[in-house]
Write a protein that holds these residues in place. Structure first.
Motif, PDB file in Angstrom:
ATOM      1  N   GLY A 284     -21.281  12.849 -45.273  1.00  0.00           N
ATOM      2  CA  GLY A 284     -21.968  12.145 -44.202  1.00  0.00           C
ATOM      3  C   GLY A 284     -23.376  12.666 -43.966  1.00  0.00           C
ATOM      4  N   GLU A 285     -24.341  11.787 -43.977  1.00  0.00           N
ATOM      5  CA  GLU A 285     -25.735  12.182 -43.755  1.00  0.00           C
ATOM      6  C   GLU A 285     -25.934  12.620 -42.315  1.00  0.00           C
ATOM      7  N   GLY A 286     -26.548  13.790 -42.126  1.00  0.00           N
ATOM      8  CA  GLY A 286     -26.904  14.252 -40.802  1.00  0.00           C
ATOM      9  C   GLY A 286     -25.758  14.761 -39.960  1.00  0.00           C
ATOM     10  N   GLU A 287     -24.543  14.760 -40.515  1.00  0.00           N
ATOM     11  CA  GLU A 287     -23.398  15.244 -39.754  1.00  0.00           C
ATOM     12  C   GLU A 287     -23.262  16.756 -39.875  1.00  0.00           C
ATOM     13  N   ALA A 288     -22.747  17.364 -38.817  1.00  0.00           N
ATOM     14  CA  ALA A 288     -22.599  18.813 -38.806  1.00  0.00           C
ATOM     15  C   ALA A 288     -21.393  19.254 -39.620  1.00  0.00           C
ATOM     16  N   LEU A 289     -21.472  20.504 -40.090  1.00  0.00           N
ATOM     17  CA  LEU A 289     -20.333  21.124 -40.753  1.00  0.00           C
ATOM     18  C   LEU A 289     -19.430  21.728 -39.686  1.00  0.00           C
ATOM     19  N   PHE A 290     -18.156  21.797 -39.986  1.00  0.00           N
ATOM     20  CA  PHE A 290     -17.198  22.391 -39.056  1.00  0.00           C
ATOM     21  C   PHE A 290     -16.459  23.512 -39.762  1.00  0.00           C
ATOM     22  N   ILE A 291     -16.462  24.683 -39.152  1.00  0.00           N
ATOM     23  CA  ILE A 291     -15.819  25.836 -39.764  1.00  0.00           C
ATOM     24  C   ILE A 291     -14.324  25.607 -39.924  1.00  0.00           C
ATOM     25  N   SER A 292     -13.731  24.791 -39.051  1.00  0.00           N
ATOM     26  CA  SER A 292     -12.290  24.528 -39.126  1.00  0.00           C
ATOM     27  C   SER A 292     -11.911  23.837 -40.430  1.00  0.00           C
ATOM     28  N   ASP A 293     -12.848  23.054 -41.002  1.00  0.00           N
ATOM     29  CA  ASP A 293     -12.565  22.387 -42.273  1.00  0.00           C
ATOM     30  C   ASP A 293     -12.331  23.386 -43.398  1.00  0.00           C
ATOM     31  N   PHE A 294     -12.955  24.542 -43.291  1.00  0.00           N
ATOM     32  CA  PHE A 294     -12.799  25.572 -44.322  1.00  0.00           C
ATOM     33  C   PHE A 294     -11.628  26.498 -44.003  1.00  0.00           C
ATOM     34  N   GLU A 295     -11.443  26.790 -42.731  1.00  0.00           N
ATOM     35  CA  GLU A 295     -10.386  27.730 -42.343  1.00  0.00           C
ATOM     36  C   GLU A 295      -8.996  27.156 -42.566  1.00  0.00           C
ATOM     37  N   ASP A 296      -8.888  25.825 -42.607  1.00  0.00           N
ATOM     38  CA  ASP A 296      -7.583  25.203 -42.835  1.00  0.00           C
ATOM     39  C   ASP A 296      -7.099  25.375 -44.267  1.00  0.00           C
ATOM     40  N   ASP A 297      -8.009  25.738 -45.166  1.00  0.00           N
ATOM     41  CA  ASP A 297      -7.653  25.896 -46.586  1.00  0.00           C
ATOM     42  C   ASP A 297      -8.269  27.199 -47.083  1.00  0.00           C
ATOM     43  N   SER A 298      -7.450  28.188 -47.360  1.00  0.00           N
ATOM     44  CA  SER A 298      -7.962  29.497 -47.786  1.00  0.00           C
ATOM     45  C   SER A 298      -8.747  29.416 -49.087  1.00  0.00           C
ATOM     46  N   ARG A 299      -8.394  28.466 -49.943  1.00  0.00           N
ATOM     47  CA  ARG A 299      -9.120  28.312 -51.209  1.00  0.00           C
ATOM     48  C   ARG A 299     -10.543  27.845 -50.958  1.00  0.00           C
ATOM     49  N   LEU A 300     -10.700  26.863 -50.064  1.00  0.00           N
ATOM     50  CA  LEU A 300     -12.033  26.372 -49.717  1.00  0.00           C
ATOM     51  C   LEU A 300     -12.856  27.464 -49.049  1.00  0.00           C
ATOM     52  N   LEU A 301     -12.200  28.236 -48.187  1.00  0.00           N
ATOM     53  CA  LEU A 301     -12.892  29.325 -47.497  1.00  0.00           C
ATOM     54  C   LEU A 301     -13.410  30.347 -48.491  1.00  0.00           C
ATOM     55  N   LYS A 302     -12.597  30.669 -49.485  1.00  0.00           N
ATOM     56  CA  LYS A 302     -13.004  31.635 -50.500  1.00  0.00           C
ATOM     57  C   LYS A 302     -14.152  31.097 -51.339  1.00  0.00           C
ATOM     58  N   GLU A 303     -14.092  29.815 -51.690  1.00  0.00           N
ATOM     59  CA  GLU A 303     -15.163  29.209 -52.487  1.00  0.00           C
ATOM     60  C   GLU A 303     -16.474  29.153 -51.701  1.00  0.00           C
ATOM     61  N   ALA A 304     -16.381  28.846 -50.417  1.00  0.00           N
ATOM     62  CA  ALA A 304     -17.583  28.788 -49.578  1.00  0.00           C
ATOM     63  C   ALA A 304     -18.199  30.176 -49.439  1.00  0.00           C
ATOM     64  N   ASP A 305     -17.355  31.193 -49.255  1.00  0.00           N
ATOM     65  CA  ASP A 305     -17.859  32.566 -49.177  1.00  0.00           C
ATOM     66  C   ASP A 305     -18.542  32.969 -50.475  1.00  0.00           C
ATOM     67  N   SER A 306     -17.954  32.597 -51.597  1.00  0.00           N
ATOM     68  CA  SER A 306     -18.547  32.910 -52.905  1.00  0.00           C
ATOM     69  C   SER A 306     -19.883  32.207 -53.082  1.00  0.00           C
ATOM     70  N   MET A 307     -19.969  30.990 -52.592  1.00  0.00           N
ATOM     71  CA  MET A 307     -21.221  30.228 -52.684  1.00  0.00           C
ATOM     72  C   MET A 307     -22.324  30.912 -51.875  1.00  0.00           C
ATOM     73  N   LEU A 308     -22.004  31.370 -50.672  1.00  0.00           N
ATOM     74  CA  LEU A 308     -22.984  32.083 -49.855  1.00  0.00           C
ATOM     75  C   LEU A 308     -23.426  33.385 -50.523  1.00  0.00           C
ATOM     76  N   ALA A 309     -22.461  34.110 -51.090  1.00  0.00           N
ATOM     77  CA  ALA A 309     -22.784  35.364 -51.763  1.00  0.00           C
ATOM     78  C   ALA A 309     -23.707  35.124 -52.954  1.00  0.00           C
TER      79      ALA A 309
END
Length: 329
Positions: A284-309
């Motif tokens: 979605g254009e201009g829509e905010a990210l929600f941390i809950s979308d990542f916390e609901d899936d540990s795999r997504l959370l790990k991938e997002a952390d790796s991306m930031l690193a």
């Protein structure tokens, strides 16, 4: 007498413990005098020599207390028959704790009273949120953004703060140089005063900048690029004063990472935002990210952390990075 365990325990109770208590009382009085001299108006009003002298006295006293604790440790348990008397353990803990408390007392007085109040860092901390969220600077400068980036200087209301901090850290370097130049081999404990002050100052100053960047009070709902670049320059200028710190992810290092994320060029920030959106299958254009979308899936959370690193922002928690990205306009 000393070949008997009970006699040794009596010696600790009647000689060592009272002697150490008297020593701590003496050092407490010395610390009170040092604090009074540190907070004297002439120390914070431009007298670099007085500030340097006071800092060196703090370093000497703190190191002395630390070495006194080690002296008691060396006399503790020298015989295999020793039963580690609890009273001596308490004395050792008290001296070490007092040394740490002296470091905290010095750093608190320097940062909260001299740097924050007298050197006007508190005013900067309050104003920084409004600078970051004020779009008028960007509109006024328009196409001169590239020129501004090349000519950034430290915010004027930080000049006194960085001067006081610089004088203090130079005093720490002076103490280290004196220790290093000694002809005899010196124990690592002799560096305790200067290194502990250096590290605690890094932590304390880092917390001030990190509070601005993470905005726990919600004072900065939007972050604009021009103000973010100025804030990043300010943080990095202070970071350059510290030659070494005990942790690569301390508050000051995290503040640098946060300010760099805030000041990312729009194209780079958009790419990072889109990559994080793609992880949760949201475009979605201009829509905010929600941390809950990542916390609901540990795999997504790990991938997002790796991306930031991979982008150099690994010292930030994902929730902190998402908050900054959402607030960047």
């Amino acid at each position: 007498a000393f070949s008997d365990a009970r006699s040794r325990q009596m010696y600790v109770a009647n000689v060592v413990a009272p002697l150490c208590s008297e020593y701590l009382e003496l050092m407490h009085g010395e610390a009170a005098l040092l604090r009074k001299r540190l907070l004297a108006r002439d120390v914070a009003s431009g007298s670099d020599s007085k500030l340097t002298s006071n800092v060196l006295e703090w370093i000497s006293t703190i190191t002395g207390v630390h070495m006194a604790a080690h002296a008691v440790v060396r006399s503790h348990g020298t015989s295999p028959s020793d039963q580690n008397p609890e009273q001596l353990e308490g004395v050792i803990k008290a001296i070490f704790s007092f040394g740490d408390a002296m470091v905290d007392e010095f750093v608190s007085a320097l940062v909260e009273t001299i740097i924050m109040e007298r050197a006007k860092f508190a005013g900067y901390a309050m104003r920084a949120a409004f600078i970051l969220s004020d779009a008028r600077e960007v509109e006024r400068r328009g196409q001169r953004e590239k020129d501004v980036k090349d000519t950034l200087t430290l915010s004027p209301d930080l000049n006194d703060s960085i001067h006081v901090l610089s004088v203090t850290l130079k005093a720490c370097q002076t103490a280290e140089s004196r220790i290093s130049s000694m002809k005899v081999k010196t124990a690592e404990m002799t560096y305790f005063g200067c290194q502990s002050i250096h590290n605690r100052l890094s932590y304390a100053i880092g917390r001030k900048f990190l509070d601005v960047a993470l905005d726990p009070m919600g004072m900065c709902p939007e972050i604009h690029l021009d103000g973010a670049k100025q804030f990043c320059h300010d943080v990095c200028t202070f970071k350059a004063l510290f030659q070494h710190t005990t942790s690569s992810e301390g508050p000051l290092e995290r503040a640098v990472s946060a300010s760099r994320l805030m000041a990312l060029d729009t194209s780079q920030l958009d790419a990072l935002r889109d990559a994080l959106r793609a992880l949760v299958s949201f475009n979605g254009e201009g829509e905010a990210l929600f941390i809950s979308d990542f916390e609901d899936d540990s795999r997504l959370l790990k991938e997002a952390d790796s991306m930031l690193a991979a982008k150099g922002f690994g010292s930030l928690a994902l929730e902190e990075a998402v908050s900054i990205i959402n607030r960047r306009c």
